[in-house]
Design a protein around this motif. Structure first.
Motif, PDB file in Angstrom:
ATOM      1  N   ASN A 260     -76.259  35.105 -51.231  1.00 28.63           N
ATOM      2  CA  ASN A 260     -76.864  36.291 -51.545  1.00 28.63           C
ATOM      3  C   ASN A 260     -76.385  37.936 -50.378  1.00 28.63           C
ATOM      4  O   ASN A 260     -76.091  38.479 -50.426  1.00 28.63           O
ATOM      5  CB  ASN A 260     -77.905  36.555 -51.229  1.00 28.63           C
ATOM      6  CG  ASN A 260     -78.566  36.101 -53.165  1.00 28.63           C
ATOM      7  OD1 ASN A 260     -77.161  36.145 -53.827  1.00 28.63           O
ATOM      8  ND2 ASN A 260     -78.910  35.520 -53.734  1.00 28.63           N
ATOM      9  N   LEU A 261     -76.768  36.936 -48.913  1.00 25.30           N
ATOM     10  CA  LEU A 261     -76.653  37.787 -48.190  1.00 25.30           C
ATOM     11  C   LEU A 261     -74.817  38.054 -47.410  1.00 25.30           C
ATOM     12  O   LEU A 261     -74.338  39.383 -46.676  1.00 25.30           O
ATOM     13  CB  LEU A 261     -77.153  37.386 -46.804  1.00 25.30           C
ATOM     14  CG  LEU A 261     -78.426  37.351 -46.525  1.00 25.30           C
ATOM     15  CD1 LEU A 261     -79.499  36.336 -45.143  1.00 25.30           C
ATOM     16  CD2 LEU A 261     -79.026  38.291 -46.375  1.00 25.30           C
ATOM     17  N   PHE A 262     -74.250  37.342 -47.717  1.00 22.81           N
ATOM     18  CA  PHE A 262     -72.493  36.772 -47.621  1.00 22.81           C
ATOM     19  C   PHE A 262     -71.763  37.979 -48.691  1.00 22.81           C
ATOM     20  O   PHE A 262     -71.153  38.963 -48.500  1.00 22.81           O
ATOM     21  CB  PHE A 262     -72.583  36.148 -47.712  1.00 22.81           C
ATOM     22  CG  PHE A 262     -70.431  35.555 -47.770  1.00 22.81           C
ATOM     23  CD1 PHE A 262     -70.084  36.181 -46.416  1.00 22.81           C
ATOM     24  CD2 PHE A 262     -69.475  35.418 -47.737  1.00 22.81           C
ATOM     25  CE1 PHE A 262     -68.919  36.075 -45.453  1.00 22.81           C
ATOM     26  CE2 PHE A 262     -68.237  35.258 -47.829  1.00 22.81           C
ATOM     27  CZ  PHE A 262     -67.906  35.573 -46.511  1.00 22.81           C
ATOM     28  N   SER A 263     -72.252  37.893 -49.993  1.00 23.02           N
ATOM     29  CA  SER A 263     -71.587  39.244 -50.616  1.00 23.02           C
ATOM     30  C   SER A 263     -71.966  39.948 -50.065  1.00 23.02           C
ATOM     31  O   SER A 263     -71.340  41.197 -50.343  1.00 23.02           O
ATOM     32  CB  SER A 263     -72.280  39.408 -52.224  1.00 23.02           C
ATOM     33  OG  SER A 263     -71.846  37.509 -52.991  1.00 23.02           O
ATOM     34  N   LEU A 264     -72.833  40.515 -50.537  1.00 22.25           N
ATOM     35  CA  LEU A 264     -74.234  42.130 -49.400  1.00 22.25           C
ATOM     36  C   LEU A 264     -72.697  42.415 -48.727  1.00 22.25           C
ATOM     37  O   LEU A 264     -72.878  43.906 -48.329  1.00 22.25           O
ATOM     38  CB  LEU A 264     -75.911  42.293 -48.662  1.00 22.25           C
ATOM     39  CG  LEU A 264     -76.604  41.693 -50.325  1.00 22.25           C
ATOM     40  CD1 LEU A 264     -77.876  41.975 -49.640  1.00 22.25           C
ATOM     41  CD2 LEU A 264     -76.235  43.335 -50.586  1.00 22.25           C
ATOM     42  N   LEU A 265     -72.751  41.576 -46.935  1.00 21.80           N
ATOM     43  CA  LEU A 265     -72.342  41.972 -46.134  1.00 21.80           C
ATOM     44  C   LEU A 265     -70.705  42.310 -46.275  1.00 21.80           C
ATOM     45  O   LEU A 265     -70.070  42.970 -46.582  1.00 21.80           O
ATOM     46  CB  LEU A 265     -72.265  40.990 -45.641  1.00 21.80           C
ATOM     47  CG  LEU A 265     -73.415  40.597 -44.169  1.00 21.80           C
ATOM     48  CD1 LEU A 265     -73.374  39.896 -43.521  1.00 21.80           C
ATOM     49  CD2 LEU A 265     -73.538  41.263 -43.414  1.00 21.80           C
ATOM     50  N   LEU A 266     -69.805  40.973 -47.176  1.00 21.00           N
ATOM     51  CA  LEU A 266     -68.595  41.555 -48.123  1.00 21.00           C
ATOM     52  C   LEU A 266     -68.245  43.119 -48.276  1.00 21.00           C
ATOM     53  O   LEU A 266     -68.051  43.956 -48.415  1.00 21.00           O
ATOM     54  CB  LEU A 266     -68.109  41.164 -48.777  1.00 21.00           C
ATOM     55  CG  LEU A 266     -68.002  39.351 -48.348  1.00 21.00           C
ATOM     56  CD1 LEU A 266     -67.594  38.381 -49.183  1.00 21.00           C
ATOM     57  CD2 LEU A 266     -67.234  39.643 -47.228  1.00 21.00           C
TER      58      LEU A 266
END
Length: 274
Positions: A260-266
């Motif tokens: 989830n955090l990686f998706s937000l960063l992308l």
């Protein structure tokens, strides 16, 4: 790189000799605590109808809460609903039941004295597995993300506002309740009904792996009605594989939050979200 050693569910719960927390009750007090733990009720034998009914009722309750609650509190109330369901279905029962569902988390969710050494060992084991899987799947996911959203501008790393709050929210409000219910309760209960027989990269999987992932995806599309939400079926397969491979929900919990955090960063890095 050698993958972390697998851990059996029983090893997730029985502290090694010398793991006792200093000052923890011993002898008569420990025996009394053990008797108290044994007095907890045992759950009914799982059936497909009972597990699927629990999933349907919980999904309906979560969907209702997501629409009825104020937007600023909806996520928290959804998480509490999942956790309340898991408590009723698993956590109110005895330690063997909690262990059998992979919900020990190093003893955090067991009705027993905590051991610092056991907590650290379980945490390191979960971090190692989640990191290994993330290192394998995040690069191709990044490429797929760019292709799916048609991102043409270069990626610019933009830190998330209130990073500590976001990490805590993803871990405690999103990943923990969802993993506790879907991989802790549902996958474990359905595994009892439909014994897993497929060996995949060290994990033994069965219909429960697919069913729990499908129900996970359906729940996501019911709360936010967009077909793209069904794509969470695929990371759910990873979370379910980790549950089976490691014997607990610690590693899938960490990977879930990291995804989830990686998706937000992308999304921020490609200018797709503020």
């Amino acid at each position: 790189m050698q993958p972390p050693t697998s851990i059996e569910p029983s090893r997730d719960v029985h502290p090694r000799a010398g793991d006792e927390t200093p000052g923890a009750p011993t002898d008569a007090n420990a025996a009394h605590a053990s008797v108290g733990a044994r007095e907890r009720p045992r759950p009914p034998e799982p059936t497909a109808a009972r597990a699927l009914l629990a999933a349907a009722v919980t999904t309906a309750a979560v969907t209702a809460v997501s629409y009825a609650a104020p937007k600023s509190y909806a996520g928290t109330l959804v998480g509490l609903t999942f956790f309340a369901a898991t408590y009723w279905l698993v956590l109110r029962y005895d330690e063997p039941t909690i262990r059998a569902h992979g919900l020990s988390l190093g003893g955090l969710l067991e009705p027993a004295p905590l051991s610092a050494r056991r907590l650290v060992r379980a945490a390191l084991h979960a971090v190692a597995w989640a990191t290994l899987v993330a290192a394998i799947v995040f690069p191709p996911f990044w490429l797929g993300y760019r292709l799916y959203w048609g991102a043409t501008s270069p990626f610019v790393l933009r830190a998330l506002p209130s990073l500590a709050d976001e990490i805590a929210a993803q871990l405690l409000v999103v990943a923990l309740p969802e993993e506790a219910f879907f991989r802790g309760y549902l996958q474990s209960a359905l595994d009892r009904v439909f014994p897993p027989r497929l060996r995949l990269a060290g994990a033994t999987l069965g219909p429960a792996w697919l069913l729990s992932s499908a129900i996970f995806a359906i729940g996501h599309v019911l709360t936010i009605q967009h077909p793209a939400r069904l794509a969470v079926f695929f990371p759910a397969l990873l979370f379910g594989w980790l549950r089976a491979r490691t014997g607990g929900i610690g590693a899938p919990l960490l990977l879930h939050a990291a995804c989830n955090l990686f998706s937000l960063l992308l999304a921020r890095g490609y200018g797709l979200s503020p």
